[in-house]
Design an enzyme around this catalytic site. Structure first.
Site, PDB file in Angstrom:
ATOM      1  N   CYS A 118     -25.976  -6.196   9.466  1.00 34.93           N
ATOM      2  CA  CYS A 118     -25.282  -7.476   9.724  1.00 34.93           C
ATOM      3  C   CYS A 118     -26.021  -8.383  10.696  1.00 34.93           C
ATOM      4  O   CYS A 118     -25.759  -9.582  10.760  1.00 34.93           O
ATOM      5  CB  CYS A 118     -23.884  -7.204  10.244  1.00 34.93           C
ATOM      6  SG  CYS A 118     -22.985  -6.078   9.198  1.00 34.93           S
ATOM      7  N   HIS A 257     -20.978 -13.302  13.160  1.00 31.89           N
ATOM      8  CA  HIS A 257     -20.891 -12.445  11.979  1.00 31.89           C
ATOM      9  C   HIS A 257     -19.418 -12.177  11.705  1.00 31.89           C
ATOM     10  O   HIS A 257     -18.654 -11.847  12.620  1.00 31.89           O
ATOM     11  CB  HIS A 257     -21.631 -11.129  12.252  1.00 31.89           C
ATOM     12  CG  HIS A 257     -21.312 -10.087  11.239  1.00 31.89           C
ATOM     13  ND1 HIS A 257     -21.465 -10.310   9.885  1.00 31.89           N
ATOM     14  CD2 HIS A 257     -20.832  -8.816  11.362  1.00 31.89           C
ATOM     15  CE1 HIS A 257     -21.105  -9.224   9.233  1.00 31.89           C
ATOM     16  NE2 HIS A 257     -20.708  -8.304  10.096  1.00 31.89           N
ATOM     17  N   ASN A 288     -16.676  -9.499   4.651  1.00 29.66           N
ATOM     18  CA  ASN A 288     -17.891  -9.161   5.393  1.00 29.66           C
ATOM     19  C   ASN A 288     -19.064  -9.074   4.404  1.00 29.66           C
ATOM     20  O   ASN A 288     -19.104  -8.170   3.572  1.00 29.66           O
ATOM     21  CB  ASN A 288     -17.659  -7.819   6.102  1.00 29.66           C
ATOM     22  CG  ASN A 288     -18.847  -7.361   6.929  1.00 29.66           C
ATOM     23  OD1 ASN A 288     -19.947  -7.900   6.817  1.00 29.66           O
ATOM     24  ND2 ASN A 288     -18.628  -6.353   7.746  1.00 29.66           N
TER      25      ASN A 288
HETATM   26  O1  UT7 Z   1     -19.966  -5.500   9.901  1.00 33.17           O
HETATM   27  C1  UT7 Z   1     -20.374  -4.754  10.957  1.00 33.17           C
HETATM   28  C2  UT7 Z   1     -19.504  -3.807  11.535  1.00 33.17           C
HETATM   29  N1  UT7 Z   1     -18.175  -3.672  11.014  1.00 33.17           N
HETATM   30  C3  UT7 Z   1     -17.192  -3.640  11.871  1.00 33.17           C
HETATM   31  O2  UT7 Z   1     -17.410  -3.858  13.046  1.00 33.17           O
HETATM   32  C4  UT7 Z   1     -15.846  -3.276  11.360  1.00 33.17           C
HETATM   33  C5  UT7 Z   1     -15.063  -2.639  12.463  1.00 33.17           C
HETATM   34  N2  UT7 Z   1     -13.784  -2.035  12.090  1.00 33.17           N
HETATM   35  C6  UT7 Z   1     -12.736  -2.715  11.583  1.00 33.17           C
HETATM   36  O3  UT7 Z   1     -12.819  -3.885  11.277  1.00 33.17           O
HETATM   37  C7  UT7 Z   1     -11.419  -1.979  11.484  1.00 33.17           C
HETATM   38  O4  UT7 Z   1     -11.518  -0.750  12.140  1.00 33.17           O
HETATM   39  C8  UT7 Z   1     -10.926  -1.745  10.027  1.00 33.17           C
HETATM   40  C9  UT7 Z   1     -10.496  -3.062   9.389  1.00 33.17           C
HETATM   41  C10 UT7 Z   1     -12.014  -1.092   9.213  1.00 33.17           C
HETATM   42  C11 UT7 Z   1      -9.703  -0.833  10.030  1.00 33.17           C
HETATM   43  O5  UT7 Z   1      -8.685  -1.388  10.836  1.00 33.17           O
HETATM   44  P1  UT7 Z   1      -7.925  -0.512  11.938  1.00 33.17           P
HETATM   45  O6  UT7 Z   1      -6.890  -1.354  12.529  1.00 33.17           O
HETATM   46  O7  UT7 Z   1      -8.994   0.054  12.822  1.00 33.17           O
HETATM   47  O8  UT7 Z   1      -7.249   0.589  11.043  1.00 33.17           O
HETATM   48  P2  UT7 Z   1      -7.394   2.158  11.151  1.00 33.17           P
HETATM   49  O9  UT7 Z   1      -8.714   2.576  10.595  1.00 33.17           O
HETATM   50  O10 UT7 Z   1      -7.025   2.604  12.530  1.00 33.17           O
HETATM   51  O11 UT7 Z   1      -6.273   2.609  10.170  1.00 33.17           O
HETATM   52  C12 UT7 Z   1      -4.896   2.414  10.471  1.00 33.17           C
HETATM   53  C13 UT7 Z   1      -4.075   2.913   9.291  1.00 33.17           C
HETATM   54  C14 UT7 Z   1      -4.467   4.309   8.819  1.00 33.17           C
HETATM   55  O12 UT7 Z   1      -3.295   4.974   8.441  1.00 33.17           O
HETATM   56  P3  UT7 Z   1      -2.624   6.057   9.411  1.00 33.17           P
HETATM   57  O13 UT7 Z   1      -3.665   7.116   9.602  1.00 33.17           O
HETATM   58  O14 UT7 Z   1      -2.302   5.310  10.675  1.00 33.17           O
HETATM   59  O15 UT7 Z   1      -1.439   6.512   8.641  1.00 33.17           O
HETATM   60  C15 UT7 Z   1      -5.303   4.050   7.612  1.00 33.17           C
HETATM   61  O16 UT7 Z   1      -5.246   5.101   6.672  1.00 33.17           O
HETATM   62  O17 UT7 Z   1      -4.295   2.034   8.166  1.00 33.17           O
HETATM   63  C16 UT7 Z   1      -4.642   2.811   7.041  1.00 33.17           C
HETATM   64  N3  UT7 Z   1      -5.501   2.021   6.195  1.00 33.17           N
HETATM   65  C17 UT7 Z   1      -5.035   1.191   5.257  1.00 33.17           C
HETATM   66  N4  UT7 Z   1      -3.795   0.893   4.865  1.00 33.17           N
HETATM   67  C18 UT7 Z   1      -3.653  -0.001   3.890  1.00 33.17           C
HETATM   68  C19 UT7 Z   1      -6.866   1.951   6.219  1.00 33.17           C
HETATM   69  N5  UT7 Z   1      -7.289   1.084   5.275  1.00 33.17           N
HETATM   70  C20 UT7 Z   1      -6.177   0.608   4.668  1.00 33.17           C
HETATM   71  C21 UT7 Z   1      -5.956  -0.327   3.639  1.00 33.17           C
HETATM   72  N6  UT7 Z   1      -4.704  -0.605   3.284  1.00 33.17           N
HETATM   73  N7  UT7 Z   1      -6.984  -0.962   3.019  1.00 33.17           N
END
Ligand code: UT7
Length: 331
Positions: A118, A257, A288
């Protein structure tokens, strides 16, 4: 910072290309267990563009490059060096930059790819800046192009909702006023496991079992990456602005980004800027696009009149590697 006798370098043309096909959050609800509400609230993304099956990264890169050449009122023959920032090259080798160079009909100029995910557009600008300010080259074409859909696991809801395809391009050359005021780059290879594509390289070459194990798709530890992104993007912004004596107030627009709207709002808060006024966002439309995100964002910010002559803008990116970079430009 520019020293005596060095040329001032700026962006003299910008271009972009986004594939026609739009994949909305509603469309994704039919593919994986997700909802429009979750994606919108957690990422800020509403839709992303997906390249056609027969459309490779170089095809998008060439279209963005032609758009930038038109914008700069230059011909392909005016370009002295082609750099393509991508982690989704057409193939491992030859470099996508060589494929682009050939398609532009400028077969003798140097061309190479950079693979810093990125942050690729920041690294590309940094390289171009050096070559131009020291008088080696006059015009450098920096393209950031990605077909992220080609490395996306469409069965993995935690990553497939994030990515999109597209390309942005900038032509750098000597300018009379303003231009690039500072460049700050960084990397931390100890955290490479947070975002990678495990197979297909020399460590784990492609086999039937790597394909069956879905190892040719990107893998991400989103939560941990999120924390690093906020901290590092805010730090990079500071490292690029502080030597110039600039504070948040002095920056007209931050063009980052576009990884996650929550990351960007948190970075804006740490920088002490009002996101509503000074943070450029287009993540809603494209998701992204890795290296292409900041290149397309800069192009659109200029097209929309959000960047005016005399403005001081900050580009800020972070990604796999980990890598990061920030660039301050007086427009
Ligand atoms: O481009 C360069 C670098 N990229 C980044 O810097 C990206 C950084 N990370 C992020 O943007 C975020 O961490 C994400 C968008 C990827 C995820 O968001 P989050 O708020 O960190 O969610 P999480 O991974 O903590 O997941 C929370 C919950 C989980 O369920 P449980 O375990 O709490 O029951 C996931 O399974 O959300 C669930 N989940 C989803 N639910 C519905 C994960 N993906 C999805 C989805 N739809 N697509």
């Amino acid at each position: 910072m520019t020293k005596m006798n060095e040329k001032k370098v700026g962006i003299i043309g910008l271009g972009k290309y986004l594939p026609e096909h739009r994949l909305s959050n509603k469309d994704l609800e039919k593919i994986v267990d997700t909802t429009d509400e979750w994606i919108t609230a957690r990422t800020g993304i509403k839709e992303r563009r997906i390249a056609a099956d027969n459309e490779a990264t170089s095809d998008m890169a060439v279209k963005a490059a032609k758009n930038a050449l038109e914008n700069a009122k230059l011909n392909p023959g005016d370009i002295d060096l082609v750099i393509v920032a991508t982690i989704t090259p057409d193939m491992f080798f030859p470099a996508t930059a060589c494929i682009v160079q050939n398609k532009l009909g400028i077969n003798s100029v140097p061309a190479f790819d950079i693979s810093v995910a990125c942050s690729g557009f920041m690294y590309g600008i940094a390289i171009a800046n050096q070559f131009i300010k020291t008088g080696v080259y006059k015009h450098v074409l920096v393209i950031a192009a990605e077909k992220m859909s080609s490395v996306t696991d469409w069965t993995d809801r935690s990553t497939c909702v994030l990515m999109g395809d597209g390309a942005g391009a900038a032509i750098l050359g000597e300018v009379k006023d303003g231009g690039i005021l500072s460049v700050y780059l960084g990397a931390d290879g100890s955290k490479g496991d947070l975002l990678n594509m495990p197979a297909g390289g020399s460590r784990i070459p492609a086999t039937v079992s790597t394909v069956e194990g879905r190892l040719h798709f990107l893998k991400m530890q989103g939560n941990e990456l999120f924390r690093h992104a906020v901290k590092i993007m805010a730090e990079a912004a500071m490292k690029a602005t502080e030597p110039l004596g600039l504070k948040g107030d002095d920056i007209s627009l931050v063009i980052p980004h576009q990884a996650n709207i929550r990351i960007l709002n948190a970075v804006a808060k740490r920088m002490g800027i009002d996101p509503a006024k000074k943070l450029y966002l287009n993540i809603e439309k494209y998701g992204n696009m890795s290296a292409a995100s900041s290149a397309v964002a800069l192009t659109e910010a200029v097209e929309e009149g959000r960047v005016k002559k005399g403005d001081t803008i900050l580009l800020d990116a972070f990604g796999a590697g980990l890598t990061w970079g920030a660039v301050v430009i007086k427009w």
